[in-house]
Design an enzyme around this catalytic site. Structure first.
Site, PDB file in Angstrom:
ATOM      1  N   GLU A   1      -5.551  -3.573  12.436  1.00 47.69           N
ATOM      2  CA  GLU A   1      -5.182  -2.963  11.163  1.00 47.69           C
ATOM      3  C   GLU A   1      -5.232  -4.080  10.122  1.00 47.69           C
ATOM      4  O   GLU A   1      -4.654  -5.143  10.320  1.00 47.69           O
ATOM      5  CB  GLU A   1      -3.778  -2.371  11.231  1.00 47.69           C
ATOM      6  CG  GLU A   1      -3.317  -1.742   9.920  1.00 47.69           C
ATOM      7  CD  GLU A   1      -1.905  -1.166  10.008  1.00 47.69           C
ATOM      8  OE1 GLU A   1      -1.490  -0.470   9.068  1.00 47.69           O
ATOM      9  OE2 GLU A   1      -1.214  -1.437  11.023  1.00 47.69           O
TER      10      GLU A   1
ATOM     11  N   GLU B   1       2.935   2.188  -0.136  1.00 46.21           N
ATOM     12  CA  GLU B   1       4.013   2.286   0.842  1.00 46.21           C
ATOM     13  C   GLU B   1       5.331   2.216   0.080  1.00 46.21           C
ATOM     14  O   GLU B   1       5.597   1.234  -0.623  1.00 46.21           O
ATOM     15  CB  GLU B   1       3.947   1.147   1.856  1.00 46.21           C
ATOM     16  CG  GLU B   1       2.817   1.266   2.851  1.00 46.21           C
ATOM     17  CD  GLU B   1       2.875   0.214   3.938  1.00 46.21           C
ATOM     18  OE1 GLU B   1       2.734   0.567   5.120  1.00 46.21           O
ATOM     19  OE2 GLU B   1       3.061  -0.975   3.612  1.00 46.21           O
TER      20      GLU B   1
END
Length: 244
Positions: free
Chosen positions: A139, A224
């Protein structure tokens, strides 16, 4: 066609574009993208979030995300994002360029806001593997902003690394199934980001031992949310991958 009919059609078209989603995993088709709420960790806090598709085409998308979250200030609650439907399934070694453009702003934000604005990119050994699954090997997050002192997890392994004409601090962490690299902006918020993502991919291959045979499984862009309140508006976002 009567003027009143034209107005009505125009209104209907506008209503069709400005669609809002509120559910935990609600998503919307958005031209060459999928726009999703992704309140994957909402149980860690108390709050609400909605995401609105403003406009889209095969090449670009614009949206807004309005959220309020409380409790567990170090835990991400959500990642509202746009995922490209076309930028995947190609090995790193076969990419000539991966141009992207992202123009965004936090139009409102509370004094206690903690959030990041970031890409979330997934590599794996299979071209058709799903991101964030056992098929994923890496990731890669590119943080364009860390509001309210938000910072990546793991360990910082470089300082002042120059990539794509900008300076980054690189962090690394290990998940149960994959390794995570975080490129965090070392120069403050980057509200207008026009670069070649392949510069980051080449760095990972040449400097961090990522195999060039890894496939790009997905590219997402969004925010986020940790705690506080804010309204992120993306006026234009695009990304593509060009093969060699």
């Amino acid at each position: 066609m009567p003027f009143s009919t034209l107005v009505a059609l125009s209104c209907l078209f506008s209503l069709g574009i400005a669609q809002t989603i509120t559910g935990q995993y609600d998503c919307l088709p958005a031209g060459g993208f999928t726009l999703c709420q992704d309140l994957w960790n909402q149980s860690a806090g108390v709050g609400a979030q909605q995401t609105t598709l403003l406009d889209s085409s095969t090449e670009t998308v614009s949206w807004s995300t309005n959220w309020t979250w409380a409790n567990s200030p170090d835990n991400v609650k959500s990642y509202a994002n746009a995922k490209s439907l076309l930028s995947n399934g190609i090995q790193l070694q076969n990419i000539s360029s991966a141009p992207t453009s992202w123009h965004w702003s936090y139009e409102t934000q509370s004094s206690d806001i903690r959030a990041d604005v970031s890409y979330d990119i997934w590599f794996g050994t299979e071209s058709s593997g799903d991101p964030a699954s056992s098929a994923s090997s890496y990731e890669v997050m590119i943080w364009l902003a860390g509001l309210g002192g938000a910072q990546p997890v793991g360990t910082q392994i470089t300082t002042g690394t120059f990539i794509a004409g900008l300076t980054w601090n690189l962090w690394k962490a290990t998940n149960t199934n994959w390794e995570v690299f975080f490129f965090a902006s070392a120069i403050g918020d980057i509200n207008s980001f026009d670069v070649d993502l392949n510069d980051f991919f080449k760095y990972l291959v040449e400097e961090q031992c990522v195999a060039p045979t890894q496939y790009v499984q997905g590219i997402q862009a969004g925010t986020e949310a940790f705690v506080g309140a804010g309204n992120l508006v993306t006026t234009a976002y695009s990304v593509s991958i060009l093969p060699t």
